[in-house]
Design a protein around this motif. Structure first.
Motif, PDB file in Angstrom:
ATOM      1  N   GLU A 226       0.822  -0.967  -0.036  1.00  0.00           N
ATOM      2  CA  GLU A 226      -0.012   0.023  -0.129  1.00  0.00           C
ATOM      3  C   GLU A 226       1.095   1.174   0.140  1.00  0.00           C
ATOM      4  O   GLU A 226       1.975   0.948   0.432  1.00  0.00           O
ATOM      5  CB  GLU A 226      -1.019   0.140   1.516  1.00  0.00           C
ATOM      6  CG  GLU A 226      -0.157  -0.016   2.350  1.00  0.00           C
ATOM      7  CD  GLU A 226      -1.016  -0.435   3.745  1.00  0.00           C
ATOM      8  OE1 GLU A 226      -2.239  -0.567   3.596  1.00  0.00           O
ATOM      9  OE2 GLU A 226      -0.324  -0.693   4.857  1.00  0.00           O
TER      10      GLU A 226
ATOM     11  N   ARG B 169       4.642   0.513   0.920  1.00  0.00           N
ATOM     12  CA  ARG B 169       5.132  -0.138   2.141  1.00  0.00           C
ATOM     13  C   ARG B 169       4.559  -1.675   2.047  1.00  0.00           C
ATOM     14  O   ARG B 169       3.180  -1.788   1.629  1.00  0.00           O
ATOM     15  CB  ARG B 169       4.502   0.489   3.471  1.00  0.00           C
ATOM     16  CG  ARG B 169       4.482  -0.341   4.639  1.00  0.00           C
ATOM     17  CD  ARG B 169       3.976   0.405   5.863  1.00  0.00           C
ATOM     18  NE  ARG B 169       4.863   1.561   6.361  1.00  0.00           N
ATOM     19  CZ  ARG B 169       4.568   2.327   6.996  1.00  0.00           C
ATOM     20  NH1 ARG B 169       3.511   2.486   7.684  1.00  0.00           N
ATOM     21  NH2 ARG B 169       5.320   3.437   7.411  1.00  0.00           N
TER      22      ARG B 169
ATOM     23  N   ARG C 118       5.233  10.362   0.380  1.00  0.00           N
ATOM     24  CA  ARG C 118       4.362   9.145   0.241  1.00  0.00           C
ATOM     25  C   ARG C 118       5.509   7.844  -0.374  1.00  0.00           C
ATOM     26  O   ARG C 118       6.444   8.044  -1.043  1.00  0.00           O
ATOM     27  CB  ARG C 118       3.809   9.437  -1.102  1.00  0.00           C
ATOM     28  CG  ARG C 118       2.903   7.949  -1.505  1.00  0.00           C
ATOM     29  CD  ARG C 118       1.883   8.395  -2.699  1.00  0.00           C
ATOM     30  NE  ARG C 118       2.524   8.499  -3.983  1.00  0.00           N
ATOM     31  CZ  ARG C 118       2.218   8.817  -5.174  1.00  0.00           C
ATOM     32  NH1 ARG C 118       0.816   8.702  -5.506  1.00  0.00           N
ATOM     33  NH2 ARG C 118       2.903   8.565  -6.363  1.00  0.00           N
TER      34      ARG C 118
ATOM     35  N   VAL D  34       1.839   4.751   1.689  1.00  0.00           N
ATOM     36  CA  VAL D  34       1.560   5.431   3.065  1.00  0.00           C
ATOM     37  C   VAL D  34       1.896   6.934   2.883  1.00  0.00           C
ATOM     38  O   VAL D  34       2.965   6.995   1.994  1.00  0.00           O
ATOM     39  CB  VAL D  34       2.163   4.747   4.195  1.00  0.00           C
ATOM     40  CG1 VAL D  34       1.636   3.364   4.442  1.00  0.00           C
ATOM     41  CG2 VAL D  34       3.728   4.616   4.105  1.00  0.00           C
ATOM     42  N   TYR D  35       1.659   7.776   3.697  1.00  0.00           N
ATOM     43  CA  TYR D  35       1.630   9.253   3.454  1.00  0.00           C
ATOM     44  C   TYR D  35       1.944   9.696   4.679  1.00  0.00           C
ATOM     45  O   TYR D  35       1.485   9.278   5.899  1.00  0.00           O
ATOM     46  CB  TYR D  35       0.192   9.908   2.852  1.00  0.00           C
ATOM     47  CG  TYR D  35      -0.176   9.108   1.478  1.00  0.00           C
ATOM     48  CD1 TYR D  35      -0.112   9.865   0.339  1.00  0.00           C
ATOM     49  CD2 TYR D  35      -0.784   8.072   1.518  1.00  0.00           C
ATOM     50  CE1 TYR D  35      -0.504   9.341  -0.807  1.00  0.00           C
ATOM     51  CE2 TYR D  35      -1.293   7.464   0.252  1.00  0.00           C
ATOM     52  CZ  TYR D  35      -1.066   7.959  -0.928  1.00  0.00           C
ATOM     53  OH  TYR D  35      -1.605   7.661  -1.997  1.00  0.00           O
ATOM     54  N   TRP D  36       2.692  10.892   4.814  1.00  0.00           N
ATOM     55  CA  TRP D  36       2.988  11.776   5.701  1.00  0.00           C
ATOM     56  C   TRP D  36       2.910  13.159   5.164  1.00  0.00           C
ATOM     57  O   TRP D  36       2.998  13.681   3.968  1.00  0.00           O
ATOM     58  CB  TRP D  36       4.491  11.722   6.089  1.00  0.00           C
ATOM     59  CG  TRP D  36       4.936  10.573   6.584  1.00  0.00           C
ATOM     60  CD1 TRP D  36       5.447  10.239   7.940  1.00  0.00           C
ATOM     61  CD2 TRP D  36       5.518   9.413   5.952  1.00  0.00           C
ATOM     62  NE1 TRP D  36       5.730   9.068   8.183  1.00  0.00           N
ATOM     63  CE2 TRP D  36       6.045   8.347   7.125  1.00  0.00           C
ATOM     64  CE3 TRP D  36       5.471   9.070   4.697  1.00  0.00           C
ATOM     65  CZ2 TRP D  36       6.330   7.156   6.648  1.00  0.00           C
ATOM     66  CZ3 TRP D  36       5.970   7.762   4.327  1.00  0.00           C
ATOM     67  CH2 TRP D  36       6.221   6.808   5.335  1.00  0.00           C
TER      68      TRP D  36
ATOM     69  N   ASP E  62       9.310  -0.050   4.221  1.00  0.00           N
ATOM     70  CA  ASP E  62       9.309   1.053   3.407  1.00  0.00           C
ATOM     71  C   ASP E  62      10.196   1.162   1.950  1.00  0.00           C
ATOM     72  O   ASP E  62      11.329   0.845   2.381  1.00  0.00           O
ATOM     73  CB  ASP E  62       9.428   2.413   4.189  1.00  0.00           C
ATOM     74  CG  ASP E  62       8.248   2.445   5.145  1.00  0.00           C
ATOM     75  OD1 ASP E  62       7.087   1.732   5.045  1.00  0.00           O
ATOM     76  OD2 ASP E  62       8.589   3.279   6.412  1.00  0.00           O
TER      77      ASP E  62
ATOM     78  N   GLY F  31       2.504   8.518   8.290  1.00  0.00           N
ATOM     79  CA  GLY F  31       2.769   7.399   7.941  1.00  0.00           C
ATOM     80  C   GLY F  31       1.807   6.346   7.721  1.00  0.00           C
ATOM     81  O   GLY F  31       1.975   5.231   8.260  1.00  0.00           O
ATOM     82  N   GLU F  32       0.730   6.587   7.043  1.00  0.00           N
ATOM     83  CA  GLU F  32      -0.442   5.862   6.966  1.00  0.00           C
ATOM     84  C   GLU F  32      -1.184   6.009   5.686  1.00  0.00           C
ATOM     85  O   GLU F  32      -1.021   6.702   4.771  1.00  0.00           O
ATOM     86  CB  GLU F  32      -1.389   6.243   8.161  1.00  0.00           C
ATOM     87  CG  GLU F  32      -1.859   7.680   7.880  1.00  0.00           C
ATOM     88  CD  GLU F  32      -2.521   8.344   9.029  1.00  0.00           C
ATOM     89  OE1 GLU F  32      -4.128   8.275   8.980  1.00  0.00           O
ATOM     90  OE2 GLU F  32      -1.894   9.284   9.625  1.00  0.00           O
ATOM     91  N   PRO F  33      -1.884   4.816   5.385  1.00  0.00           N
ATOM     92  CA  PRO F  33      -2.534   5.037   4.035  1.00  0.00           C
ATOM     93  C   PRO F  33      -3.669   5.978   4.115  1.00  0.00           C
ATOM     94  O   PRO F  33      -3.911   6.435   5.217  1.00  0.00           O
ATOM     95  CB  PRO F  33      -3.298   3.423   3.972  1.00  0.00           C
ATOM     96  CG  PRO F  33      -2.643   2.739   5.089  1.00  0.00           C
ATOM     97  CD  PRO F  33      -2.254   3.634   6.050  1.00  0.00           C
TER      98      PRO F  33
END
Length: 320
Positions: free
Chosen positions: A147, A161, A158, A149-151, A174, A220-222
């Motif tokens: 997937e 992961r 992005r 993941v974004y910050w 990552d 750090g999440e989708p």
């Protein structure tokens, strides 16, 4: 605010007084002496370990490789991450995906032949051109999820992961992506300046996009909101298109993609093809990991003197 303005005003006045200027000069000299003393003490430490016939680099590497591994929960955490890496590497190699360790993981490979005892994550480099293939492969794997993941708490970032589909299992990887380009006549910094221009474009576009989003802070999440994900992914793709038209050429040079954090310190994430290929290999825990041909250039650019005694020895991301 008023307090800040007043402090700046007072500082300007103080700077004109001889006593204040002398105080600052003395402070700077003292700091320089402390730094010089620390360097001398560190060199004395290394010389105390030095054995006849060794270079100093060999002494330092012997020291780091003989450090005891982490214990307790942090070691359990590292072994979970090693487990997913062992499985992922088999898939990378089966499908001819080029990969190499990144950042602290590369430092662990070279300096410790293992995780840095206080490290708590796992980063891998791949070429951006393999991203679509990477997703196609891992989306078919029953054991894994891949997937984005974004910050957004600093720069908008992005990365892909890889993690276990079974959420009770710990461990993820990552992936930092690299783009191809041609070397610039005036050196690496010219290409890096072009890259940074698109980083700024990305950030400006994100600021304009924020009022249209349902959520703007990611850690750090989708992105689970399909509306937000579509808009943010379109932002990235639009910038990529422009960036690649200007920078992407035959590929005798690679540089760090704008979607991940390559801005740390003074690192210029640009390398010649011969710095990367042919790969060498080095032991990492249970694996033989591929390393860039001139891995020292990667480590020195990112960390400076990567054999110096570390100033901080605690986990970066996880509290144990």
């Amino acid at each position: 605010n008023g307090g800040t303005i007043m402090k700046q005003f007072i500082k300007k006045i103080l700077c004109k007084t001889p006593a204040y200027r002398e105080q600052i000069r003395t402070k700077n000299l003292l700091n320089a002496k402390i730094t010089d003393m620390e360097k001398k003490n560190e060199m004395m430490f290394w010389w105390s370990l030095h054995q006849p016939g060794e270079t100093m680099t060999e002494t330092q590497l012997r020291f780091y490789k003989n450090l005891p591994k982490a214990e307790g929960r942090i070691r359990e955490h590292q072994l979970d991450y090693l487990g997913i890496l062992e499985k992922a590497v088999k898939i990378f190699e089966k499908n001819n995906l080029t990969y190499w360790p990144m950042g602290g993981t590369m430092l662990g490979v070279v300096r410790h032949n293992a995780f840095i005892p206080w490290d708590d994550d796992l980063d891998i480099s791949m070429m951006a051109e393999d991203k679509e293939k990477l997703f196609e492969i891992f989306e078919k794997e029953e054991e894994f999820v891949i997937e984005e993941v974004y910050w957004s708490d600093g720069l908008l970032l992005r990365c892909p992961r890889i993690r276990y589909k079974d959420e009770s299992k710990n461990g993820c990887i990552d992936i930092f992506l690299w783009e191809r380009a041609d070397n610039e006549p005036t050196g690496d910094r010219e290409l890096w300046a072009k890259r940074q221009k698109y980083v700024q474009m990305k950030e400006q576009a994100f600021q304009k996009l924020k009022p249209s989003l349902h959520k703007t802070l990611f850690a750090g999440e989708p992105i689970t909101d399909l509306h937000d994900k579509e808009l943010i992914d379109k932002l990235f793709n639009d910038i990529y298109k422009q960036q690649r038209q200007e920078c992407q050429k035959s590929g005798n040079t690679i540089y760090g993609q704008i979607d991940m954090w390559f801005e740390a310190g003074r690192w210029v994430g640009v390398y010649a093809k011969e710095d990367v290929l042919p790969f060498t290999t080095m032991k990492f825990e249970t694996l033989d990991m591929p390393l860039p041909n001139h891995y020292d250039k990667f480590l020195t650019a990112q960390y400076g003197d990567w054999l110096a005694l570390p100033s901080k020895v605690s986990p970066k991301h996880t509290r144990f």
